[in-house]
Scaffold this motif. Structure first.
Motif, PDB file in Angstrom:
ATOM      1  N   LEU A   4      29.777  40.771  38.146  1.00 53.33           N
ATOM      2  CA  LEU A   4      30.669  39.668  37.810  1.00 53.33           C
ATOM      3  C   LEU A   4      32.102  40.163  37.642  1.00 53.33           C
ATOM      4  O   LEU A   4      33.056  39.518  38.082  1.00 53.33           O
ATOM      5  CB  LEU A   4      30.185  38.973  36.528  1.00 53.33           C
ATOM      6  N   ARG A   5      32.258  41.314  37.015  1.00 43.39           N
ATOM      7  CA  ARG A   5      33.583  41.917  36.823  1.00 43.39           C
ATOM      8  C   ARG A   5      34.212  42.286  38.169  1.00 43.39           C
ATOM      9  O   ARG A   5      35.390  42.059  38.400  1.00 43.39           O
ATOM     10  CB  ARG A   5      33.468  43.147  35.930  1.00 43.39           C
ATOM     11  N   LYS A   6      33.410  42.857  39.091  1.00 39.57           N
ATOM     12  CA  LYS A   6      33.908  43.208  40.418  1.00 39.57           C
ATOM     13  C   LYS A   6      34.312  41.958  41.191  1.00 39.57           C
ATOM     14  O   LYS A   6      35.343  41.932  41.859  1.00 39.57           O
ATOM     15  CB  LYS A   6      32.857  44.000  41.207  1.00 39.57           C
ATOM     16  N   LEU A   7      33.493  40.899  41.102  1.00 39.22           N
ATOM     17  CA  LEU A   7      33.808  39.637  41.779  1.00 39.22           C
ATOM     18  C   LEU A   7      35.114  39.050  41.248  1.00 39.22           C
ATOM     19  O   LEU A   7      35.956  38.584  42.014  1.00 39.22           O
ATOM     20  CB  LEU A   7      32.663  38.635  41.605  1.00 39.22           C
ATOM     21  N   PHE A   8      35.289  39.099  39.928  1.00 50.78           N
ATOM     22  CA  PHE A   8      36.529  38.596  39.325  1.00 50.78           C
ATOM     23  C   PHE A   8      37.732  39.401  39.801  1.00 50.78           C
ATOM     24  O   PHE A   8      38.773  38.849  40.147  1.00 50.78           O
ATOM     25  CB  PHE A   8      36.432  38.638  37.798  1.00 50.78           C
ATOM     26  N   THR A   9      37.594  40.720  39.836  1.00 54.63           N
ATOM     27  CA  THR A   9      38.693  41.586  40.265  1.00 54.63           C
ATOM     28  C   THR A   9      39.047  41.334  41.732  1.00 54.63           C
ATOM     29  O   THR A   9      40.218  41.208  42.084  1.00 54.63           O
ATOM     30  CB  THR A   9      38.318  43.072  40.065  1.00 54.63           C
TER      31      THR A   9
END
Length: 166
Positions: A4-9
């Protein structure tokens, strides 16, 4: 959680890259143009390059116009001024390259220079003012007022200057 963090970034970086364009950030793609005429009170019509009427009004007036008309295409406008008793006149309002567009070399990169600013029209700017000079009143176009008077309303001097018509 890590995915989720990678997708947000990735989403944030993509959004930042796609919306970054120096002229789009610092400049604008719509500009207020002060429309005036000599004499004032003239009616005007603004048509774009395709011949479509985009605004009607009377002077003085301020009109907000888009500077672009498509990918890498600046807009051009024709403003036609009309006032009773005067000859119609027209003026052209052309876009020019915004100095902020070249800021993409330092700030916006190729995305700003080749995609964002050309698509939004922000790479172009419009002049702040557009004016039309209608010149002098046309001959024979004096005020068309007619006042009817009875002979009793004339002074003795005006009565003496009357000419009888048979």
């Amino acid at each position: 959680m890590e995915a989720l963090r990678k997708l947000f970034t990735v989403t944030a970086l993509t959004t930042a890259l796609l919306t970054s364009g120096c002229a789009s950030i610092v400049g604008d793609s719509k500009y207020p143009v002060n429309v005036s005429s000599t004499p004032s009170g003239a009616n005007f019509t603004i048509t774009n390059k395709a011949g479509v009427v985009v605004h009607n009004g009377s002077t003085p007036n301020t009109v907000t116009l888009p500077s672009g008309r498509g990918y890498f295409k600046g807009e051009a406008y024709t403003i036609t001024f009309k006032k009773e008793g005067y000859a119609d006149t027209s003026t052209t309002l052309d876009t020019s390259m915004s100095g902020w567009y070249w800021g993409n070399i330092l700030l916006g990169g190729l995305i700003g220079m080749l995609v964002v600013d050309p698509l939004t029209g922000a790479m172009y700017k419009l002049p702040e003012d557009a004016a039309g000079n209608l010149g002098s009143p046309l001959a024979g176009e004096a005020a068309k007022n007619l006042t009817l008077l009875e002979i009793d309303q004339l002074s003795p001097g005006e009565r003496a200057s009357l000419v009888r018509i048979n």
